[in-house]
Design a protein around this motif. Structure first.
Motif, mmCIF file in Angstrom:
data_model
loop_
_atom_site.group_PDB
_atom_site.id
_atom_site.type_symbol
_atom_site.label_atom_id
_atom_site.label_comp_id
_atom_site.label_asym_id
_atom_site.label_seq_id
_atom_site.Cartn_x
_atom_site.Cartn_y
_atom_site.Cartn_z
ATOM 1 N N ASN A 139 0.753 -1.149 -0.043
ATOM 2 C CA ASN A 139 -0.237 0.116 -0.012
ATOM 3 C C ASN A 139 0.822 1.367 -0.167
ATOM 4 O OD1 ASN A 139 0.978 -0.257 2.662
ATOM 5 N ND2 ASN A 139 -0.841 -0.595 3.656
ATOM 6 N N ARG A 140 2.268 1.030 -0.356
ATOM 7 C CA ARG A 140 2.947 2.411 -0.538
ATOM 8 C C ARG A 140 3.764 2.170 -1.834
ATOM 9 N NH1 ARG A 140 6.585 3.067 4.572
ATOM 10 N NH2 ARG A 140 7.232 5.072 3.379
ATOM 11 N N SER A 141 4.240 3.387 -2.085
ATOM 12 C CA SER A 141 4.979 3.673 -3.289
ATOM 13 C C SER A 141 6.097 2.734 -3.349
ATOM 14 C CB SER A 141 5.409 4.947 -3.494
ATOM 15 O OG SER A 141 6.308 5.399 -4.638
ATOM 16 N N THR A 142 6.375 1.847 -4.492
ATOM 17 C CA THR A 142 7.512 0.999 -4.725
ATOM 18 C C THR A 142 8.220 1.451 -5.934
ATOM 19 O OG1 THR A 142 6.110 -0.317 -6.296
ATOM 20 C CG2 THR A 142 5.847 -0.863 -3.942
ATOM 21 N N HIS A 143 8.102 2.617 -6.591
ATOM 22 C CA HIS A 143 8.935 3.217 -7.614
ATOM 23 C C HIS A 143 9.240 4.738 -7.424
ATOM 24 C CE1 HIS A 143 9.570 4.585 -11.723
ATOM 25 N NE2 HIS A 143 10.077 3.291 -11.912
ATOM 26 N N ARG A 144 10.383 4.817 -7.875
ATOM 27 C CA ARG A 144 11.045 6.298 -7.497
ATOM 28 C C ARG A 144 10.085 7.289 -8.056
ATOM 29 N NH1 ARG A 144 16.349 6.102 -11.092
ATOM 30 N NH2 ARG A 144 15.327 5.948 -13.258
ATOM 31 N N GLY A 145 8.929 6.703 -8.951
ATOM 32 C CA GLY A 145 8.018 7.875 -9.668
ATOM 33 C C GLY A 145 6.861 7.914 -8.757
ATOM 34 N N VAL A 168 7.844 -1.342 2.777
ATOM 35 C CA VAL A 168 8.783 -1.066 1.495
ATOM 36 C C VAL A 168 9.988 -0.300 1.843
ATOM 37 C CG1 VAL A 168 8.651 0.330 -0.571
ATOM 38 C CG2 VAL A 168 6.438 -0.471 0.200
ATOM 39 N N SER A 169 11.149 -0.813 1.560
ATOM 40 C CA SER A 169 12.321 -0.119 2.080
ATOM 41 C C SER A 169 12.516 1.090 1.473
ATOM 42 C CB SER A 169 13.326 -1.129 1.675
ATOM 43 O OG SER A 169 14.645 -0.407 1.914
ATOM 44 N N PRO A 170 13.076 2.164 1.979
ATOM 45 C CA PRO A 170 13.477 3.481 1.609
ATOM 46 C C PRO A 170 14.694 3.238 0.647
ATOM 47 C CG PRO A 170 14.155 3.218 3.727
ATOM 48 C CD PRO A 170 13.457 2.136 3.424
ATOM 49 N N PHE A 171 15.288 2.047 0.659
ATOM 50 C CA PHE A 171 16.452 2.162 -0.211
ATOM 51 C C PHE A 171 16.147 1.570 -1.483
ATOM 52 C CE2 PHE A 171 17.930 1.551 4.220
ATOM 53 C CZ PHE A 171 18.369 2.654 4.503
#
Length: 465
Positions: A139-145, A168-171
């Motif tokens: 449920n969180r962004s998984t792409h840098r876009g 989802v890891s921030p890295f």
């Protein structure tokens, strides 16, 4: 991806790489699943024909769990894929997966923007998941876009994803996608154990052992059947060994830390886990920065230890140790055998292959002899020998004790598990055993019979192709 060196470099020690090349003969791309070897995951094909996306399926040894990794390339003029084609195939795919054995866990890069539920294709995608009683857990962004392109899907009734859900890891680790972490509720496979049978020669009294061996070997008398003589020889030696240093069986876990894993590394990893837990609890910028710095420090420490360890090994290595170290670093020392249902089937397959190969060579040799021109017209150096010129081997010459002693003395100190006595111990007791060994050899040559018990061997195949 068929380069074994590249695959070895991508596979850490203790892990297995399951390779799924891109279909259609394209040498580029595909899906790779890297997992701990202790999980004992294996490829389990689905038998489902899909065009618009790639998928890889693996399962555990009990077939209770099925992991399916998907990559869906974005539609383009080059590949000719459309959104409707993917949605139709994905809908049918979910229905077919539900009928396969094992609890399904589907994950991968779907290239569907779940953060835009109002779009028609996204709405249809979510409807397919709901219709087949699946649930999506990211449920969180998984792409840098800023889009949710990577999904984790399973049946909620299967209780595969733990209460923590997906993190989802921030890295991004050099990718344009973030890493997704989740805990899977499946039983952890037990640690592999290996059973060893060995003898302790540390406190062996050689004088008393040699005396008892000489007394026992006297009962091995020459007989017409060398099979009986070899059996009596083996039994006499094993009886004396069991009396002086009996065989013991123990079981050990196949796990140990690598040589470069020091107490300093263990402590640094412990501190890194503390920093990670602190940051995940507080979600503060300072704790996140502290975790990033600690993670970099741990990785650098591990790399330094590895460099120092392998440099020391290679600096003091002979040719054998050097090649073993190279194979370990490239992860190319894993023995790969042909697929089979059992070890018995594989051994018979090898035996049939080499039996047929020997038979083929004999047929070709016989065919070549039949075609020989023995008149000499086909040879520049004169005629070949006829049957009257050929010497026939009608009997074997007996061997002397000196000849047998020299042969045994040149043997390397390697021992087969089928041998009644280790090679190094045989050399120490050669004066006691030499007459009996020579008698067995000469008796076998005299009657023209090779003992059946000596025809057995333990073979470890090294596959070249």
């Amino acid at each position: 991806m068929d380069d074994s060196v590249i695959i070895g470099e991508c596979t850490p020690p203790g892990y297995s790489l399951l390779n799924f090349p891109r279909p259609g003969g394209d040498r580029h791309g595909g899906i790779v699943i890297i997992c701990k070897s202790s999980l004992r995951l294996s490829i389990a094909t689905t038998g489902i024909n899909i065009v618009s996306f790639e998928h890889a399926s693996v399962t555990n040894s009990s077939k209770s769990f099925r992991l399916i990794s998907i990559y869906r390339p974005p539609p383009s003029l080059k590949n000719g894929f459309t959104h409707n084609q993917f949605l139709d195939e994905f809908h049918d795919f979910l229905g077919a997966i539900s009928d396969l054995p094992g609890k399904p866990l589907i994950l991968g890069d779907m290239n569907v923007h779940l953060n835009r539920p109002g779009k028609a294709d996204v709405s249809r995608y979510i409807a397919s998941i709901t219709e087949h009683n699946f649930e999506q857990y990211v449920n969180r962004s998984t792409h840098r876009g800023g889009n949710i392109l990577d999904h984790v899907i399973c049946h909620p009734d299967d209780d595969l994803i733990s209460d923590g859900g997906c993190v989802v890891s921030p890295f991004t680790y050099g990718s344009d996608h973030h890493m997704i972490q989740c805990k899977i509720n499946i039983s952890k496979p037990p640690l592999q154990r290996r059973t060893f049978t060995s003898r302790s020669y540390r406190h062996l009294d050689m004088d008393r052992f040699t005396t008892d061996l000489a007394e026992a070997i006297q009962h091995v008398i020459p007989v017409d059947d060398p099979e009986l003589q070899v059996t009596a020889y083996n039994k006499s030696i094993l009886d004396v060994l069991d009396d002086h240093c009996p065989a013991t069986t123990c079981s050990r876990r196949l796990i140990r830390n690598p040589d470069w894993y020091t107490d300093e590394v263990q402590e640094a990893r412990r501190e890194r886990r503390q920093c990670k837990r602190r940051w995940r609890k507080s979600l503060s910028t300072d704790d996140r920065q502290a975790y990033i710095e600690k993670n970099s420090a741990v990785n650098e420490l591990i790399m330094d230890n590895k460099r120092k360890h392998f440099k020391d090994v290679l600096d003091n290595a002979n040719s054998g140790t050097m090649f073993k170290t190279r194979n370990r670093l490239l992860n190319t020392n894993v023995r790969k055998l042909p697929s089979c249902s059992s070890n018995s089937e594989l051994s018979y397959s090898f035996a049939d292959y080499f039996t047929e190969k020997v038979a083929m060579i004999r047929r070709e040799l016989d065919h070549g002899v039949d075609d020989l021109d023995i008149t000499g017209s086909g040879y520049q150096n004169g005629p070949v020998h006829t049957d009257r010129d050929i010497n026939h081997l009608e009997c074997f010459s007996h061997v002397s004790e000196d000849e047998v002693r020299k042969i045994i003395g040149k043997l390397p100190c390697k021992t087969s598990p089928l041998d009644p006595i280790s090679t190094w111990l045989l050399k120490k007791c050669i004066d006691t055993l030499l007459p009996t060994i020579t008698s067995i050899i000469n008796n076998s040559l005299r009657v023209g019979k090779f003992p059946q018990v000596l025809r057995q061997s333990v073979i470890t195949p090294l596959i070249k192709k």
